[in-house]
Write an enzyme that holds these catalytic residues in place. Structure first.
Site, PDB file in Angstrom:
ATOM      1  N   ASP A  46      61.200 -19.477  -0.141  1.00  0.00           N
ATOM      2  CA  ASP A  46      62.365 -20.169  -0.930  1.00  0.00           C
ATOM      3  C   ASP A  46      62.594 -19.590  -1.994  1.00  0.00           C
ATOM      4  O   ASP A  46      63.548 -19.751  -2.851  1.00  0.00           O
ATOM      5  CB  ASP A  46      62.072 -21.566  -0.916  1.00  0.00           C
ATOM      6  CG  ASP A  46      60.896 -21.937  -1.652  1.00  0.00           C
ATOM      7  OD1 ASP A  46      60.126 -21.028  -2.167  1.00  0.00           O
ATOM      8  OD2 ASP A  46      61.027 -23.111  -2.027  1.00  0.00           O
ATOM      9  N   SER A  47      61.705 -18.204  -2.419  1.00  0.00           N
ATOM     10  CA  SER A  47      61.975 -17.689  -3.598  1.00  0.00           C
ATOM     11  C   SER A  47      63.377 -16.881  -3.317  1.00  0.00           C
ATOM     12  O   SER A  47      63.986 -15.991  -4.033  1.00  0.00           O
ATOM     13  CB  SER A  47      60.856 -16.636  -4.097  1.00  0.00           C
ATOM     14  OG  SER A  47      60.669 -15.986  -2.598  1.00  0.00           O
ATOM     15  N   ASP A  85      59.373 -21.146   4.604  1.00  0.00           N
ATOM     16  CA  ASP A  85      59.263 -22.122   3.766  1.00  0.00           C
ATOM     17  C   ASP A  85      60.166 -23.097   4.164  1.00  0.00           C
ATOM     18  O   ASP A  85      61.395 -23.056   4.149  1.00  0.00           O
ATOM     19  CB  ASP A  85      59.704 -21.654   2.141  1.00  0.00           C
ATOM     20  CG  ASP A  85      58.498 -21.370   1.234  1.00  0.00           C
ATOM     21  OD1 ASP A  85      57.525 -21.871   1.443  1.00  0.00           O
ATOM     22  OD2 ASP A  85      58.571 -20.480   0.472  1.00  0.00           O
ATOM     23  N   LYS A 115      55.887 -23.221   5.865  1.00  0.00           N
ATOM     24  CA  LYS A 115      55.082 -23.495   4.644  1.00  0.00           C
ATOM     25  C   LYS A 115      55.698 -24.545   3.859  1.00  0.00           C
ATOM     26  O   LYS A 115      56.737 -25.028   3.765  1.00  0.00           O
ATOM     27  CB  LYS A 115      54.696 -22.205   3.901  1.00  0.00           C
ATOM     28  CG  LYS A 115      53.938 -22.290   2.450  1.00  0.00           C
ATOM     29  CD  LYS A 115      53.585 -21.367   1.867  1.00  0.00           C
ATOM     30  CE  LYS A 115      54.926 -20.247   1.251  1.00  0.00           C
ATOM     31  NZ  LYS A 115      55.287 -21.170  -0.302  1.00  0.00           N
ATOM     32  N   GLU A 117      54.972 -27.029   0.243  1.00  0.00           N
ATOM     33  CA  GLU A 117      54.145 -27.170  -1.049  1.00  0.00           C
ATOM     34  C   GLU A 117      53.669 -28.589  -1.074  1.00  0.00           C
ATOM     35  O   GLU A 117      54.316 -29.542  -0.888  1.00  0.00           O
ATOM     36  CB  GLU A 117      55.076 -27.027  -2.213  1.00  0.00           C
ATOM     37  CG  GLU A 117      55.630 -25.670  -2.183  1.00  0.00           C
ATOM     38  CD  GLU A 117      56.429 -25.256  -3.299  1.00  0.00           C
ATOM     39  OE1 GLU A 117      56.614 -26.134  -4.225  1.00  0.00           O
ATOM     40  OE2 GLU A 117      57.014 -24.007  -3.254  1.00  0.00           O
ATOM     41  N   GLU A 184      48.723 -20.384  -5.902  1.00  0.00           N
ATOM     42  CA  GLU A 184      49.454 -19.828  -6.698  1.00  0.00           C
ATOM     43  C   GLU A 184      49.173 -20.041  -8.228  1.00  0.00           C
ATOM     44  O   GLU A 184      48.754 -21.431  -8.618  1.00  0.00           O
ATOM     45  CB  GLU A 184      51.057 -20.157  -6.283  1.00  0.00           C
ATOM     46  CG  GLU A 184      51.655 -19.622  -7.477  1.00  0.00           C
ATOM     47  CD  GLU A 184      53.126 -19.460  -7.096  1.00  0.00           C
ATOM     48  OE1 GLU A 184      53.748 -20.192  -5.988  1.00  0.00           O
ATOM     49  OE2 GLU A 184      54.205 -18.845  -8.041  1.00  0.00           O
TER      50      GLU A 184
HETATM   51  O1  KIV Z   1      58.923 -18.557  -2.094  1.00  0.00           O
HETATM   52  C1  KIV Z   1      57.793 -17.783  -2.242  1.00  0.00           C
HETATM   53  O2  KIV Z   1      58.001 -16.440  -2.281  1.00  0.00           O
HETATM   54  C2  KIV Z   1      56.575 -18.125  -2.183  1.00  0.00           C
HETATM   55  C3  KIV Z   1      55.550 -17.148  -2.547  1.00  0.00           C
HETATM   56  C4  KIV Z   1      55.533 -16.887  -4.152  1.00  0.00           C
HETATM   57  C5  KIV Z   1      53.989 -17.615  -2.294  1.00  0.00           C
HETATM   58  O3  KIV Z   1      56.261 -19.328  -2.012  1.00  0.00           O
END
Ligand code: KIV
Length: 266
Positions: A46-47, A85, A115, A117, A184
């Protein structure tokens, strides 16, 4: 050399002491390059909210946008495990909604895992998703989707009680059946302690070298982003300057009537 990387492969790698490499990708062209470079895991992170959409945080990105990125990535990948994510707001309210979101990602993008959080606070959702047959990767330590709760992106779990909680959460994710977790921005000594307490493959970003693998954001590794400079980041290229100078050359050639030349015309 592994053929197609699966969640089982990551456990195999951990048991052999072979490190796991993971990078983000958000589009077909980069995903093809990353996969051909033999990365083990591609994270459709989600980055994308930051590096693709230009948002300040990962909070605004939507489930539809994540599915769009993930389906572009999946089309390019032949070898890597593709993890996506679950974005903020798609799994926090209740386990049924969480499952619905995870199913949409799997069905509409063709990805291999999701994934999420958090630790025990999202346990019921993790349970429901794994029971439906969808592999889940955890994400502990700095969890960017909760940025407004913490107010900073500083190193996490420096206090004794936070470190204890992180170890508990890692064991919790393992008990729930997650296949790996990201850690992280936590102290390296804490990663060492965590790795002694679990068999879960641990993939670090700013978590030192006592983990089973490393993950970075592709645009950071390539030096496309200049503004983001955490200590853990190693830039392998300065693509920002390279791309800028290529574009400046193109602009000059157009203005000077050097492009197109005779060989570039029909
Ligand atoms: O969204 C992302 O890029 C991440 C990584 C930094 C692990 O969750």
């Amino acid at each position: 050399m592994y053929k197609r990387i699966t969640t089982n492969t990551l456990h195999e790698m951990k048991s052999k002491g072979e490190k796991i490499s993971m990078l983000t990708a958000y589009d077909f062209t980069f995903a093809r390059i990353v996969d051909e470079a033999n990365i083990d895991v591609i994270l459709v992170g989600d980055s994308a909210s930051n590096v693709i959409a230009g948002n300040e945080t990962t909070v605004p990105i939507t489930l539809d946008q994540m599915i769009y990125h993930a389906s572009s990535v999946v089309k390019a990948v032949k070898r890597a495990l593709v993890v996506v994510d679950l974005p903020f707001g798609s799994y926090q309210s209740d386990p049924t909604e969480a499952l619905r979101s995870a199913i949409r990602i799997m069905k509409e993008s063709g990805a291999h895992a999701v994934k999420m959080e958090g630790g025990s606070e999202i346990g019921d959702s993790i349970d429901k998703i794994i029971k439906a047959g969808i592999p889940v990767m955890g994400h502990l330590g700095l969890t960017p989707q909760s940025i407004y709760k913490f107010g900073t992106y500083s190193v996490r779990a420096k206090e004794e009680h936070e470190a204890k909680q992180l170890i508990e959460d890692t064991k919790f994710l393992e008990d729930k059946g997650c296949f790996a977790t990201v850690l992280e921005k936590i102290p390296s000594d804490l990663s060492k302690k965590v790795s002694k307490e679990t068999n879960l493959p641990l993939i670090g970003i700013g978590a030192g070298n006592h983990v089973d693998g490393q993950v970075l954001v592709l645009h950071d590794l390539l030096g496309l982003t200049h503004e983001f400079n955490p200590r853990f980041l190693r830039r392998y290229l300065d693509l920002n300057s390279t791309v800028k100078s290529a574009i400046q050359n193109y602009v000059d050639d157009v203005k000077n009537l050097d492009f197109p030349n005779k060989n570039e015309m029909y």
